[in-house]
Design a protein around this motif. Sequence first.
Motif, mmCIF file in Angstrom:
data_model
loop_
_atom_site.group_PDB
_atom_site.id
_atom_site.type_symbol
_atom_site.label_atom_id
_atom_site.label_comp_id
_atom_site.label_asym_id
_atom_site.label_seq_id
_atom_site.Cartn_x
_atom_site.Cartn_y
_atom_site.Cartn_z
ATOM 1 N N ALA A 122 5.378 0.682 -10.125
ATOM 2 C CA ALA A 122 4.279 1.526 -9.753
ATOM 3 C C ALA A 122 3.168 1.403 -11.042
ATOM 4 O O ALA A 122 3.359 1.220 -12.022
ATOM 5 N N PRO A 152 -3.648 5.039 -1.769
ATOM 6 C CA PRO A 152 -3.213 3.850 -2.598
ATOM 7 C C PRO A 152 -4.416 3.240 -3.354
ATOM 8 O O PRO A 152 -5.551 3.170 -2.928
ATOM 9 N N LYS A 153 -4.092 2.444 -4.362
ATOM 10 C CA LYS A 153 -5.194 1.643 -5.093
ATOM 11 C C LYS A 153 -5.591 0.925 -4.257
ATOM 12 O O LYS A 153 -6.739 0.198 -4.435
ATOM 13 N N ARG A 154 -4.979 -0.121 -3.541
ATOM 14 C CA ARG A 154 -5.344 -1.165 -2.608
ATOM 15 C C ARG A 154 -5.272 -0.964 -1.512
ATOM 16 O O ARG A 154 -4.442 -0.725 -0.517
ATOM 17 N N ARG A 196 0.924 -1.092 -0.162
ATOM 18 C CA ARG A 196 0.171 0.134 0.142
ATOM 19 C C ARG A 196 0.780 1.151 0.105
ATOM 20 O O ARG A 196 1.450 1.789 1.170
ATOM 21 N N TRP A 229 -1.883 5.924 -11.457
ATOM 22 C CA TRP A 229 -2.765 6.392 -10.469
ATOM 23 C C TRP A 229 -2.859 7.748 -10.076
ATOM 24 O O TRP A 229 -1.956 8.588 -9.856
ATOM 25 N N TYR A 274 4.867 4.400 1.764
ATOM 26 C CA TYR A 274 4.381 3.383 2.073
ATOM 27 C C TYR A 274 3.465 3.175 3.320
ATOM 28 O O TYR A 274 4.029 3.796 4.244
ATOM 29 N N SER A 283 0.360 4.311 -7.955
ATOM 30 C CA SER A 283 0.022 3.492 -6.945
ATOM 31 C C SER A 283 1.391 2.552 -6.888
ATOM 32 O O SER A 283 1.633 1.919 -7.841
ATOM 33 N N GLN A 343 6.937 10.049 -2.033
ATOM 34 C CA GLN A 343 6.244 8.732 -2.069
ATOM 35 C C GLN A 343 6.103 8.190 -0.518
ATOM 36 O O GLN A 343 6.883 8.759 0.120
ATOM 37 N N THR A 346 1.924 4.898 -2.299
ATOM 38 C CA THR A 346 1.451 6.082 -3.531
ATOM 39 C C THR A 346 2.504 7.055 -3.811
ATOM 40 O O THR A 346 3.560 7.280 -2.894
#
Length: 559
Positions: free
Chosen positions: A363, A371-373, A323, A366, A460, A528, A458, A325
């Motif tokens: 990546a 994050p996407k997930r 996770r 996005w 996590y 993402s 960025q 971005t």
Amino acid sequence: MAGPHDEPTRRLVLGAGTVGAAAILLNGCRGGPSPSSSPAGAPADVPRWAPGPGEPAGARRGGKVITAWSNEAQSYDPAIGWDLHSWEAVSTVLYAPLYQFAGQNNGPAPNAAAGLPEVSHDGRVYTIPLRRDVRFHNGRAVTAEDYIYAWTRLMDPGLASWASSYLYGIEGAEAVYQRKARKIRGLTAPDPHTLRVRLTEPDVLFSALLCMPYTAALPAEEVRRLGARFGRTPVGNGPMRITRYDSKSRRAVFKPFDQYFWRGSPLIDSLEYRWGIDYPLQTLQLSGGRIDVLGEGLVASQAAKFTADASMRKRFVQPVPVRGTQWLALNHKRKELRDPRVRQALNWAVDREQLMRLTFGLADPWGSPFPKRLDRYRRTAKPYTHDPERARALIEQAGVGKLRLEFLHGTQDPWPLLGQVLQQQFEAVGVEISLNAMSQPAFELATSKGEGDIYGSQMYVTLNSALELLSSNFTSDASYNYAGYANRHVDTLAVKARKAPTVEAANSVLAEIEDELVRDAAGVFVGSMNFLAARAPEIRNYQLRGETGTYYDRLWVKR
């Protein structure tokens, strides 16, 4: 793996409980003891995993694992180290916090705790039962006072821990940091095997904080004895203990702790960290059989070598869901960038498909801040896409003539290359970008001072919630909000999300926040993140979670 630039917590944690148990804890409900990770009465030689991913079937004992790093760790003190090298060592090797995240994607499950905490009806008091078989590497039993010591130490302003603010929600913690008190009044030990924590208000993230290495118990006598050396040769309570640290030869050696409370693990005989190895040499040594694991995984500059060749990808690469971005921070000191139409225009100007192809799988394109997930999250925001005509129209509406921006970047992949492509993409809508390359330390110092107009960032997520990313970067008082973004509505909703009674309730508010961040174009959202682990084919049951690093307690070597 953190800060908005490359900190793991703020970037990237691990272990095997059940989904149900994790959900109970995350929702702040009362819970009883958690089942063991192996059947009751199992023989002593059968591995018993701490919570996290992986299965014991086919496990073998013995062997040595060598992991390569580009740089020496900042510190193996869990209150100090946050770079990738440090973070893995404190997360999965040297320390065992009260809880660890279960499976590959689930929430907290008991680790050094004997079971789930009992949470008061108002969500403010956590009563945590402790296992009686947890010991430090010096052989002493861990008690509740060792947690109180470790957490109080975290509040010492002289220690200058990056993680101190994470525990401000405990009653009296911030007063200790401000030197207004010596003890955290919200921490008590009713008996040696019970820890009680009182929060100032309910906090949906608190259960995840108990999975973090900086909340693990510490032996006060060893911290005092070792002094500054504690950061290199610490005494923890995790699956492995450090037996050698040699800065000159750039190596650290870890051996299994024979009194580790998850009996039967680790399986390997030793782990060796080697550092000072640049990325091209790391990949050569991995493919040549001289090292077993790339600690930082594949970086963009080396990913193509392993991902373009199907046989290489199959032998060495293991994708890991994370996770995280990536976005471009925009300096709100610039008058033009305070206009949301200009910020929106910059978002529409970016061709994310082209940009992310240059990361070679690290990546996905996005156009949204979170994050996407994400677990149990129902997204309502509509991510930005590529629409240069719309970008030009918005710039014209804003009455901006020729917009010239300075793009700062350090040496960290993939930003030097992405900066060149972004320069071309922005030029296509009439925005001129000048690239200012500098060393990574200089870049981090410059951005922390609010310099530059635009730069890559960025993160996590380590706490299993987008609330962490939000609170670290996009609220007015966020510790990494160097660009000066401020939105009162976002700030108000962030407080509401933090006090939510359940993860689902918090996520509902976070979805509203993400809508607002997209509408207001708080940054230029580009990707993402993914993580491509790289390990030798002889390494079996290789496991990793994005929040921590490699699980050395459960892998084995097949030679």
